[in-house]
Design a protein around this motif. Structure first.
Motif, PDB file in Angstrom:
ATOM      1  N   GLY A  21      33.002   4.057  39.649  1.00 15.33           N
ATOM      2  CA  GLY A  21      32.582   5.182  38.809  1.00 15.33           C
ATOM      3  C   GLY A  21      33.665   5.379  37.754  1.00 15.33           C
ATOM      4  O   GLY A  21      34.585   4.565  37.627  1.00 15.33           O
ATOM      5  N   ILE A  22      33.588   6.495  37.037  1.00 17.13           N
ATOM      6  CA  ILE A  22      34.587   6.739  35.986  1.00 17.13           C
ATOM      7  C   ILE A  22      35.989   6.817  36.595  1.00 17.13           C
ATOM      8  O   ILE A  22      36.967   6.363  35.984  1.00 17.13           O
ATOM      9  N   THR A  23      36.105   7.329  37.829  1.00 20.49           N
ATOM     10  CA  THR A  23      37.433   7.439  38.438  1.00 20.49           C
ATOM     11  C   THR A  23      38.033   6.059  38.689  1.00 20.49           C
ATOM     12  O   THR A  23      39.171   5.783  38.294  1.00 20.49           O
ATOM     13  N   GLU A  48      32.677  -2.545  43.976  1.00 18.81           N
ATOM     14  CA  GLU A  48      31.608  -1.571  43.741  1.00 18.81           C
ATOM     15  C   GLU A  48      30.394  -1.943  44.578  1.00 18.81           C
ATOM     16  O   GLU A  48      29.920  -3.068  44.534  1.00 18.81           O
ATOM     17  N   GLY A  49      29.887  -0.974  45.329  1.00 15.68           N
ATOM     18  CA  GLY A  49      28.765  -1.237  46.228  1.00 15.68           C
ATOM     19  C   GLY A  49      27.455  -1.531  45.518  1.00 15.68           C
ATOM     20  O   GLY A  49      26.630  -2.307  46.005  1.00 15.68           O
ATOM     21  N   GLY A  55      28.914   4.539  38.344  1.00 16.13           N
ATOM     22  CA  GLY A  55      28.622   5.640  39.270  1.00 16.13           C
ATOM     23  C   GLY A  55      27.513   6.513  38.731  1.00 16.13           C
ATOM     24  O   GLY A  55      26.489   6.008  38.240  1.00 16.13           O
ATOM     25  N   VAL A  56      27.733   7.823  38.763  1.00 14.64           N
ATOM     26  CA  VAL A  56      26.650   8.739  38.346  1.00 14.64           C
ATOM     27  C   VAL A  56      26.474   8.785  36.830  1.00 14.64           C
ATOM     28  O   VAL A  56      25.517   9.387  36.344  1.00 14.64           O
ATOM     29  N   PRO A  71      25.755  12.961  33.896  1.00 14.96           N
ATOM     30  CA  PRO A  71      26.371  13.898  32.948  1.00 14.96           C
ATOM     31  C   PRO A  71      25.917  13.614  31.526  1.00 14.96           C
ATOM     32  O   PRO A  71      25.620  12.463  31.183  1.00 14.96           O
ATOM     33  N   SER A  73      27.783  15.099  28.817  1.00 14.72           N
ATOM     34  CA  SER A  73      28.865  15.441  27.893  1.00 14.72           C
ATOM     35  C   SER A  73      30.133  15.678  28.712  1.00 14.72           C
ATOM     36  O   SER A  73      30.110  15.621  29.945  1.00 14.72           O
ATOM     37  N   VAL A 264      32.213  -1.626  50.482  1.00 21.48           N
ATOM     38  CA  VAL A 264      33.307  -1.670  51.458  1.00 21.48           C
ATOM     39  C   VAL A 264      32.867  -0.969  52.738  1.00 21.48           C
ATOM     40  O   VAL A 264      32.276   0.113  52.699  1.00 21.48           O
ATOM     41  N   GLU A 297      31.938   9.099  51.646  1.00 22.43           N
ATOM     42  CA  GLU A 297      32.038   7.640  51.722  1.00 22.43           C
ATOM     43  C   GLU A 297      33.482   7.232  52.046  1.00 22.43           C
ATOM     44  O   GLU A 297      33.729   6.324  52.835  1.00 22.43           O
ATOM     45  N   ASN A 452      36.274  13.036  42.338  1.00 18.71           N
ATOM     46  CA  ASN A 452      35.870  14.431  42.132  1.00 18.71           C
ATOM     47  C   ASN A 452      36.005  15.307  43.382  1.00 18.71           C
ATOM     48  O   ASN A 452      35.760  16.501  43.326  1.00 18.71           O
ATOM     49  N   ALA A 457      35.606  18.314  39.236  1.00 19.87           N
ATOM     50  CA  ALA A 457      34.466  17.380  39.226  1.00 19.87           C
ATOM     51  C   ALA A 457      34.100  16.894  37.836  1.00 19.87           C
ATOM     52  O   ALA A 457      33.282  15.994  37.701  1.00 19.87           O
ATOM     53  N   ILE A 459      34.306  15.054  34.115  1.00 16.55           N
ATOM     54  CA  ILE A 459      34.740  13.703  33.741  1.00 16.55           C
ATOM     55  C   ILE A 459      36.231  13.674  33.378  1.00 16.55           C
ATOM     56  O   ILE A 459      36.954  12.790  33.854  1.00 16.55           O
TER      57      ILE A 459
HETATM   58  C1  LIG Z   1      23.688  15.091  37.553  1.00 20.26           C
HETATM   59  C2  LIG Z   1      25.142  15.247  37.228  1.00 20.26           C
HETATM   60  C3  LIG Z   1      25.495  15.859  36.036  1.00 20.26           C
HETATM   61  C4  LIG Z   1      26.836  15.993  35.701  1.00 20.26           C
HETATM   62  N1  LIG Z   1      27.167  16.544  34.502  1.00 20.26           N
HETATM   63  C5  LIG Z   1      28.453  16.531  34.091  1.00 20.26           C
HETATM   64  C6  LIG Z   1      28.783  16.837  32.752  1.00 20.26           C
HETATM   65  O1  LIG Z   1      27.897  17.110  31.921  1.00 20.26           O
HETATM   66  N2  LIG Z   1      30.091  16.801  32.380  1.00 20.26           N
HETATM   67  C7  LIG Z   1      31.074  16.423  33.252  1.00 20.26           C
HETATM   68  O2  LIG Z   1      32.258  16.392  32.861  1.00 20.26           O
HETATM   69  N3  LIG Z   1      30.783  16.073  34.542  1.00 20.26           N
HETATM   70  C8  LIG Z   1      29.512  16.102  34.960  1.00 20.26           C
HETATM   71  N4  LIG Z   1      29.194  15.698  36.235  1.00 20.26           N
HETATM   72  C9  LIG Z   1      30.275  15.330  37.158  1.00 20.26           C
HETATM   73  C10 LIG Z   1      30.841  13.946  36.878  1.00 20.26           C
HETATM   74  O3  LIG Z   1      29.900  13.152  36.216  1.00 20.26           O
HETATM   75  C11 LIG Z   1      31.245  13.262  38.181  1.00 20.26           C
HETATM   76  O4  LIG Z   1      32.088  14.111  38.944  1.00 20.26           O
HETATM   77  C12 LIG Z   1      31.974  11.948  37.931  1.00 20.26           C
HETATM   78  O5  LIG Z   1      31.254  11.105  37.068  1.00 20.26           O
HETATM   79  C13 LIG Z   1      32.233  11.275  39.273  1.00 20.26           C
HETATM   80  O6  LIG Z   1      32.849  10.033  39.060  1.00 20.26           O
HETATM   81  P1  LIG Z   1      33.470   9.222  40.280  1.00 20.26           P
HETATM   82  O7  LIG Z   1      33.891   7.909  39.778  1.00 20.26           O
HETATM   83  O8  LIG Z   1      34.536  10.043  40.946  1.00 20.26           O
HETATM   84  O9  LIG Z   1      32.307   9.117  41.352  1.00 20.26           O
HETATM   85  P2  LIG Z   1      30.925   8.321  41.258  1.00 20.26           P
HETATM   86  O10 LIG Z   1      30.382   8.347  39.896  1.00 20.26           O
HETATM   87  O11 LIG Z   1      30.104   8.862  42.379  1.00 20.26           O
HETATM   88  O12 LIG Z   1      31.359   6.825  41.573  1.00 20.26           O
HETATM   89  C14 LIG Z   1      31.671   6.373  42.861  1.00 20.26           C
HETATM   90  C15 LIG Z   1      31.305   4.896  42.917  1.00 20.26           C
HETATM   91  O13 LIG Z   1      31.667   4.386  44.206  1.00 20.26           O
HETATM   92  C16 LIG Z   1      30.631   3.516  44.636  1.00 20.26           C
HETATM   93  N5  LIG Z   1      30.703   3.427  46.096  1.00 20.26           N
HETATM   94  C17 LIG Z   1      30.338   4.371  47.003  1.00 20.26           C
HETATM   95  N6  LIG Z   1      30.602   3.918  48.251  1.00 20.26           N
HETATM   96  C18 LIG Z   1      31.134   2.681  48.126  1.00 20.26           C
HETATM   97  C19 LIG Z   1      31.637   1.725  49.058  1.00 20.26           C
HETATM   98  N7  LIG Z   1      31.639   1.941  50.375  1.00 20.26           N
HETATM   99  N8  LIG Z   1      32.121   0.545  48.585  1.00 20.26           N
HETATM  100  C20 LIG Z   1      32.152   0.296  47.242  1.00 20.26           C
HETATM  101  N9  LIG Z   1      31.684   1.179  46.320  1.00 20.26           N
HETATM  102  C21 LIG Z   1      31.194   2.355  46.759  1.00 20.26           C
HETATM  103  C22 LIG Z   1      29.363   4.168  44.128  1.00 20.26           C
HETATM  104  O14 LIG Z   1      28.289   3.235  44.083  1.00 20.26           O
HETATM  105  C23 LIG Z   1      29.803   4.646  42.757  1.00 20.26           C
HETATM  106  O15 LIG Z   1      29.594   3.672  41.761  1.00 20.26           O
HETATM  107  C24 LIG Z   1      27.855  15.539  36.600  1.00 20.26           C
HETATM  108  C25 LIG Z   1      27.491  14.947  37.815  1.00 20.26           C
HETATM  109  C26 LIG Z   1      26.137  14.787  38.123  1.00 20.26           C
HETATM  110  C27 LIG Z   1      25.760  14.098  39.418  1.00 20.26           C
END
Ligand SMILES: Cc1cc2nc3c(=O)[nH]c(=O)nc-3n(C[C@H](O)[C@H](O)[C@H](O)COP(=O)(O)OP(=O)(O)OC[C@H]3O[C@@H](n4cnc5c(N)ncnc54)[C@H](O)[C@@H]3O)c2cc1C
Length: 493
Positions: A21-23, A48-49, A55-56, A71, A73, A264, A297, A452, A457, A459
């Motif tokens: 994901g972005i993180t 990445e799974g 990610g989202v 998201p 913005s 993983v 997870e 997050n 939470a 971006i």
């Molecule tokens: C509908 C929605 C709207 C949002 N709107 C906004 C917004 O407008 N502005 C804003 O700033 N934020 C917004 N957010 C919040 C923000 O987008 C998220 O908090 C952020 O993108 C999360 O990024 P992440 O990388 O931490 O997690 P994720 O995007 O969840 O990425 C985690 C990744 O890990 C992978 N994964 C999971 N388990 C495993 C495993 N066992 N092995 C390997 N890979 C695995 C997943 O497939 C995924 O690709 C929104 C969130 C949602 C859901």
């Protein structure tokens, strides 16, 4: 920094980033940047799974619409996402909000009324609120008494709902705070931690005995990131949609660094680092691991590494939501759509949390004669949402919007995206849970947790979390390298 792909040479220490994901992408990218900056190349593998990175964050461009499935913005006031975007050459692709989108509405009695600017009413907002139909006269009087309500510094954490009711009264909570918090966190403010979701308000109560007095001293944001109007508004996006950022990060990583369809299952500690187990594939050894996963997870994959860590992670619950993009001919919508969208308080009993007028908020989301609307439904108060079928979701969203916006025809276009367990629900006591998790994870010097679940939470929060994890691991590996070199040269001497 330019936008050429980053290269790294020898495969020296290997860092395994779990989750793209972005993180995770920010973490991997920062590690490689640090390697180049300090002449200390690293082998970075991102596991990445799913079959795509991001990610989202997901944008669908089709039929002339740019529809955001996650998201739409990010907050400009927190600098990390803009900083990263500029470093990877995306500065020119960043767009601000259209002027017409500066205000937001809240639903009251089935009609849209402007939501007061700023996060919550302070002295500067009280005048604005007094002229607004959102609160009754009694609600307005109760709100303005906030400065006289004694502070309660002895309270530990409490729910956001209880804090807002205690300080500002029931109406401010129900009509303003509840829809705003449910819109941001898809959460239930009755159980959300006020210290996590509204820390600046708690600080003002603690320091000044009242939020209103704190705002008088510090300005309405009270030390929270300022959310200015004008000049592109509070939020930014990319001209071709949010996926631009994750796609750019992905393509800047060396070929093969991101391994898709690599879920993983388990992580074990080894003498020199970690062994990461995937489904059927051979395990991968790494010197360091960055776990960039949602907490549930992360809990599953750390079970055999450290049971207490895994149990701590399992205490952070996530909620699910669904995004329903609907497009209509502009002349089939009676409402002027003169804002960025609306929030729906629970008391309105609408089956959706919010609706963004996407084609008003940012340019290029649809043609001039159509309107793209993005509905978010689900969250803590509607946990079964991801189980509904597509037809039912479109019917539900269209049915909810039609009377409010005066929509006269069926949607021209619809796009549904389900985000199961995607959004952390920062429950009361969250700060203590995170401290416990970090204390436990700290027993592994080459392990970092990012994402997050911990420090926000949005971006920009996720970018910061990923980049901080990268820096921590880089420092650890650089020190280890220096120490090993020292041993070698003492051995040679
Ligand atoms: C509908 C929605 C709207 C949002 N709107 C906004 C917004 O407008 N502005 C804003 O700033 N934020 C917004 N957010 C919040 C923000 O987008 C998220 O908090 C952020 O993108 C999360 O990024 P992440 O990388 O931490 O997690 P994720 O995007 O969840 O990425 C985690 C990744 O890990 C992978 N994964 C999971 N388990 C495993 C495993 N066992 N092995 C390997 N890979 C695995 C997943 O497939 C995924 O690709 C929104 C969130 C949602 C859901």
């Amino acid at each position: 920094m330019n936008n050429k792909p980053l290269r790294f040479g020898r495969t020296l220490p290997r860092i395994i980033v779990i989750g793209a994901g972005i993180t995770g992408l920010s973490a991997a990218h920062r590690l490689l940047e640090l390697g180049v900056e300090h002449g200390f190349p690293l082998d970075v593998t991102v596991l990445e799974g799913k079959d795509r990175a991001g990610g989202v964050i997901s944008t669908r461009e089709s039929d002339g619409f740019i529809a955001e499935e996650g998201p739409d913005s990010f907050l400009r006031a927190k600098p990390e996402a803009i900083g990263l975007s500029k470093r990877v050459g995306l500065g020119p692709a960043i767009i601000g909000m259209n002027k017409e989108a500066e205000r937001t509405f809240v639903l009251k009695g089935g009609r849209l009324v402007p939501f007061p600017s700023g996060l919550f009413p302070g002295p500067a907002r009280i005048g604005e609120l007094f002229g607004s139909p959102i609160l009754s006269i009694g609600g307005k009087i109760r709100m303005s008494l906030e400065a006289f309500i004694p502070g309660n510094a002895s309270l530990g954490d409490e729910s956001a709902a209880s804090f807002m009711r205690r300080r500002f009264g029931r109406e401010v909570y129900e009509r303003l705070a509840q829809p705003l918090l449910a819109g941001i966190y898809a959460g239930d403010p009755e159980t959300l931690s006020v210290r996590t979701v509204l820390p600046h308000l708690v600080k003002m109560e603690e320091e000044y005995g009242s939020v209103t007095r704190g705002m008088r001293k510090n300005g309405a944001s009270g030390g929270a990131p300022r959310v200015e109007k004008g000049d592109g508004g509070r939020f930014a996006a990319f001209d071709r949609g949010m996926e631009t950022l994750v796609n750019t990060l992905h393509t800047r990583l060396p070929d093969g660094a991101v391994r898709l369809r690599s879920k993983v299952k388990r992580i074990d500690a080894t003498r020199d680092g970690f062994r990461v187990y995937l489904g059927g594939d051979r395990p991968i050894d790494g010197d360091a691991v960055i776990l960039a996963l949602p907490a549930p997870e992360a809990s599953l994959v750390t079970g055999s590494l450290d049971l207490e860590l895994s149990l701590g992670l399992s205490r952070i619950k996530y909620v699910s939501n669904t995004v329903i993009n609907l497009a209509y001919r502009r002349n089939e919508i009676a409402h002027p759509l003169d804002g960025s969208g609306f929030l729906a308080p629970l008391s309105e009993r609408l089956p959706v949390l919010s609706c963004t007028f996407s084609s008003v908020k940012f340019r290029g989301r649809s043609s001039d004669d159509t309107a793209l609307l993005r509905v978010v439904a689900g969250g803590a108060q509607n946990p079964g949402i991801c189980g509904e079928d597509d037809g039912r979701l479109v019917e539900m969203a269209h049915g909810a919007l039609s009377p409010i916006l005066g929509i006269k025809s069926a949607p021209l276009f619809s796009r549904i995206s389900r985000n199961p367990e995607s959004t952390p629900h920062y429950a009361v006591g969250h700060g203590g849970i995170v401290a416990g998790i970090m204390e436990r994870a700290g027993r592994f010097p080459s392990l970092r947790l990012a994402g997050n679940a911990y420090g926000g939470a949005g971006i920009p929060d996720c970018v910061r979390s990923g980049e901080e994890a990268a820096l921590g691991i880089f420092r650890y590996l650089a020190c280890r390298e220096a120490r090993d070199e020292g041993y070698k040269s003492r051995g040679r001497a």
